[in-house]
Design a protein around this motif. Structure first.
Motif, PDB file in Angstrom:
ATOM      1  N   HIS A   1       0.866  -1.181   0.000  1.00 45.54           N
ATOM      2  CA  HIS A   1       0.000   0.000   0.000  1.00 45.54           C
ATOM      3  C   HIS A   1       0.902   1.230   0.000  1.00 45.54           C
ATOM      4  CE1 HIS A   1      -2.832   2.796   2.491  1.00 45.54           C
ATOM      5  NE2 HIS A   1      -2.770   3.146   1.227  1.00 45.54           N
ATOM      6  N   LYS A   2       0.939   1.958  -1.130  1.00 44.84           N
ATOM      7  CA  LYS A   2       1.836   3.106  -1.289  1.00 44.84           C
ATOM      8  C   LYS A   2       1.171   4.393  -0.789  1.00 44.84           C
ATOM      9  CE  LYS A   2       4.588   1.359  -5.145  1.00 44.84           C
ATOM     10  NZ  LYS A   2       5.189   1.710  -6.438  1.00 44.84           N
TER      11      LYS A   2
ATOM     12  N   THR B   1      -2.008   3.786  -4.129  1.00 43.67           N
ATOM     13  CA  THR B   1      -1.874   2.603  -4.973  1.00 43.67           C
ATOM     14  C   THR B   1      -1.742   1.351  -4.108  1.00 43.67           C
ATOM     15  OG1 THR B   1      -0.848   3.817  -6.788  1.00 43.67           O
ATOM     16  CG2 THR B   1      -0.415   1.459  -6.696  1.00 43.67           C
TER      17      THR B   1
ATOM     18  N   TRP C   1      -4.636  -5.085  -8.495  1.00 44.56           N
ATOM     19  CA  TRP C   1      -4.106  -3.778  -8.128  1.00 44.56           C
ATOM     20  C   TRP C   1      -5.170  -2.704  -8.329  1.00 44.56           C
ATOM     21  CZ3 TRP C   1      -3.126  -6.257 -12.669  1.00 44.56           C
ATOM     22  CH2 TRP C   1      -3.428  -5.575 -13.859  1.00 44.56           C
TER      23      TRP C   1
ATOM     24  N   THR D   1      -4.748   1.578  -8.839  1.00 45.32           N
ATOM     25  CA  THR D   1      -3.780   2.669  -8.909  1.00 45.32           C
ATOM     26  C   THR D   1      -4.380   3.971  -8.381  1.00 45.32           C
ATOM     27  OG1 THR D   1      -2.788   1.631 -10.852  1.00 45.32           O
ATOM     28  CG2 THR D   1      -2.233   3.936 -10.444  1.00 45.32           C
ATOM     29  N   ARG D   2      -3.694   4.582  -7.452  1.00 44.14           N
ATOM     30  CA  ARG D   2      -4.083   5.881  -6.888  1.00 44.14           C
ATOM     31  C   ARG D   2      -5.559   5.898  -6.479  1.00 44.14           C
ATOM     32  NH1 ARG D   2      -0.675   7.099 -11.193  1.00 44.14           N
ATOM     33  NH2 ARG D   2       1.298   8.025 -10.563  1.00 44.14           N
TER      34      ARG D   2
ATOM     35  N   LYS E   1     -11.837   3.368  -5.903  1.00 43.49           N
ATOM     36  CA  LYS E   1     -11.570   4.422  -6.883  1.00 43.49           C
ATOM     37  C   LYS E   1     -12.732   4.470  -7.857  1.00 43.49           C
ATOM     38  CE  LYS E   1      -8.242   6.038 -10.329  1.00 43.49           C
ATOM     39  NZ  LYS E   1      -6.960   5.736 -11.007  1.00 43.49           N
TER      40      LYS E   1
END
Length: 267
Positions: free
Chosen positions: A37-38, A42, A56, A58-59, A79
């Motif tokens: 988990h960034k 992301t 995944w 992304t953002r 998202k």
């Protein structure tokens, strides 16, 4: 500057749903995986094979994490109409790690003596919050400014070499000093000003009566066209002394010709 990356590892069930429509079946996977988990939202789920995640998002707009008393976890990323849920099946390993942008080393931070790297359009210090945005086409130089930061080179009708910190040496001011009012508007004859609105450009001084605007040259100016605009080197020109065949008007639709040798570029 460091941010936190959260990492989970264990046997998990991963559920990905592409929309909220009742007819869409979620995609489920189960296995021993590593979940990353960034800081930008992301979420990546990796299994034992290959470099591509098995799931995944992304953002993500929002990421919710839960930890239970038995050492398990659940993570939900959302998202827009996408939803990714990762839930451990029993105890899992968890960790939090400092992470920074990774890029080409370009110098030493004068604020903290940390390492400066160039990554994703910025120069960032790995040890403190210092960060400097770069023009898209800037080249970093081996030279160092008196302030201690790297210098850069940017082509805006001429080559400008400046500090990467705009508060130290301002690219806009340097371009205006060189090219403001150097050329005439082909539509009304007014002076072309160097202006900024998200990016530098040339605009007629008689706005709003005249709305002529032109992109600022991103290569060397070598003369002036009969229409009043600058002539620039052709994109594939290898240098040397340019003749008319090696140059073009800033306006690609210009039908004027120089009728002779190009005038000298402004200095």
């Amino acid at each position: 500057m460091s941010e936190t990356v959260h990492v989970y590892a264990g046997e998990c069930t991963t559920t990905y749903t592409a929309s909220d429509d009742a007819g869409d079946e979620p995609t489920r996977r189960r296995g021993r995986v590593v979940v990353v988990h960034k800081p930008d939202g992301t979420v990546l789920v990796h299994d034992a094979a290959g470099y591509q995640p098995v799931a995944w998002l992304t953002r993500a707009n929002a990421v919710h994490r839960e930890v239970d008393g038995d050492g398990g976890f659940a993570l939900v990323a959302v998202k827009e109409r996408e939803r990714l849920r990762v839930e451990s099946r029993g105890q899992a390993h968890r960790g939090s790690h400092a992470a920074t942008p990774a890029g080409v080393e370009v110098g030493t931070c004068p604020d903290c003596d940390g390492t400066l790297v160039r990554a994703r359009g910025t120069i960032t210090c790995l040890d403190c919050p210092a960060e400097y945005g770069l023009p898209r086409d800037a080249a970093t130089l081996d030279e160092t400014c008196d302030c201690g930061l790297p210098r850069m080179a940017v082509d805006r009708g001429a080559r400008f070499e400046l500090c990467v910190d705009r508060n130290c040496e301002d690219l806009d001011a340097a371009v205006r000093d060189r090219f403001d009012r150097q050329w005439s508007c082909p539509d009304c004859g007014g002076d072309l000003r160097v202006l900024r609105e998200r990016t530098l450009f040339l605009g007629c001084e008689n706005y709003p009566d005249c709305e002529a605007t032109y992109a600022l040259p991103d290569r060397e100016v070598v003369g002036a066209c009969d229409c009043g605009l600058p002539r620039v080197r052709a994109e594939d020109d290898g240098g040397g002394s340019p003749g008319d065949a090696d140059t073009r008007c800033l306006d690609p639709d210009c039908r004027q010709t120089d009728g002779g040798e190009a005038e000298e570029a402004p200095s």
